[in-house]
Enzyme design. Sequence first.
Site, mmCIF file in Angstrom:
data_model
loop_
_atom_site.group_PDB
_atom_site.id
_atom_site.type_symbol
_atom_site.label_atom_id
_atom_site.label_comp_id
_atom_site.label_asym_id
_atom_site.label_seq_id
_atom_site.Cartn_x
_atom_site.Cartn_y
_atom_site.Cartn_z
ATOM 1 N N ASP A 1 -10.184 -3.423 7.554
ATOM 2 C CA ASP A 1 -11.281 -4.195 7.421
ATOM 3 C C ASP A 1 -11.316 -4.292 8.609
ATOM 4 O OD1 ASP A 1 -10.947 -4.586 4.568
ATOM 5 O OD2 ASP A 1 -9.708 -6.110 3.896
ATOM 6 N N TYR B 1 -9.132 -5.486 -15.330
ATOM 7 C CA TYR B 1 -7.924 -3.911 -15.516
ATOM 8 C C TYR B 1 -6.736 -4.433 -15.524
ATOM 9 C CZ TYR B 1 -8.630 -4.320 -9.806
ATOM 10 O OH TYR B 1 -7.890 -4.826 -9.120
ATOM 11 N N ARG C 1 -1.532 -5.617 -5.860
ATOM 12 C CA ARG C 1 -1.936 -5.602 -3.763
ATOM 13 C C ARG C 1 -0.450 -5.268 -3.706
ATOM 14 N NH1 ARG C 1 -6.630 -5.626 -1.280
ATOM 15 N NH2 ARG C 1 -6.275 -5.950 1.218
ATOM 16 N N GLU D 1 2.984 -8.593 13.507
ATOM 17 C CA GLU D 1 2.081 -9.375 12.409
ATOM 18 C C GLU D 1 2.973 -10.696 12.781
ATOM 19 O OE1 GLU D 1 0.788 -11.220 9.676
ATOM 20 O OE2 GLU D 1 0.444 -9.306 9.924
#
Length: 401
Positions: free
Chosen positions: A301, A215, A106, A32
């Site tokens: 993605d 939401y 998320r 990462e």
Amino acid sequence: MRKQVLIAGGGIGGMASALGAVRAGWDVRLYERALTFTEVGAGVQLGPNVVRCLQAWGLQQGLQAVAAFPDRLQVRSALSGQTLGTLPLGTQTIQSYGAAYATIHRADLHQLLLDAVRTCSEVQLNQGIAIDSYTQSDSVVLVRTSQGKDIEGDALIGADGVRSRIRTQLLADGPPRSTGHLAYRALARQAALPKRLRTQQVTAWLGPRLHVVQYPVRRGEWQNLVVIVQGPAPDDLEHWNHAANAADLAQALAGTCTALQDIIRAVPATGQGWRLWPLADRPPVRHADQMAQGLIALLGDAAHPMRPYLAQGAGMAIEDAVQLQNALSMHDLEVSLRLRRYALNRWQRNARVQARSQRNGRIFHATGLVRWGRDLSMRLLGERLLDVPWLYSGGPMQHHF
């Protein structure tokens, strides 16, 4: 001897890939670029197709502890405030599709996957290190890291996001395209909002050239809001003054109903700000070679960035990872054939979700006669239009109802 997969990217797709690979009996080295594993603050909707994947990984209890489980989805006109259609969620979704519909922060979804990965001794997490390039032969992939080290593996997964370096080298198909849509996102503590503005359901407000979705997340204690408007992105978003976003939003929503404007105006009063993201995507996947070639595969993605109008971006990355697990488990096949199987099993579904997401965006933002026809159809066929059986019952954890 155990095989080793190298994974580029430590977001939701990267963590899901690592979990799937370990469960397939592989060792994992994940890289990462950022020094910490974090996800920006925004909400994610998880349809039952995705919740089934998390259940299969034993994460139902963890999901239950951090997510919200809305009891219905409603669509309202951003101009009049009228309800156009509703879809019951909650127990009806469980009965129809074998799992709930969840809404989650998320960062909480990322943490759920990261915690699961950290319990696996077969995973080595490398932070502050990116995979810059690779070379592959018939049986080995060699990557060069941002620190100039060469690392060998049996396969490489590019889960490094919409501007994936792995994709750039594999497909050389240029940068993603700007959609011409901007997303303003905010999270507000429900207790800080007036009671009438709190919600435990998913609401989509549809207006000309814009729409708003709200939401609950974090067990219902917070509310996620996203406003998507059509317009050019600022030239220099890195130095963009996000303090101006509330004023820009107020201008974009002029002419919408009071109920919607009240919600948007209430956010700054809770001490939270609006953040701005320009949206990018790519055309739908056209063939399996766009998802895997040789010992290299793309996921999430990096493979199929999509517009958020079907709320399946993170979901498709998790489905990819389950299918990757299935493919990597085929120990009698050569690795390149396993990755080919993964790509063949995923590309058409991802392409369909990408195409439907684009189409939904056109419908959500419709003007004139098209908007009038959409609203009429929604009033007549609301539940039938809002339910998506091919999506919710499909995927790698296929249920046959």
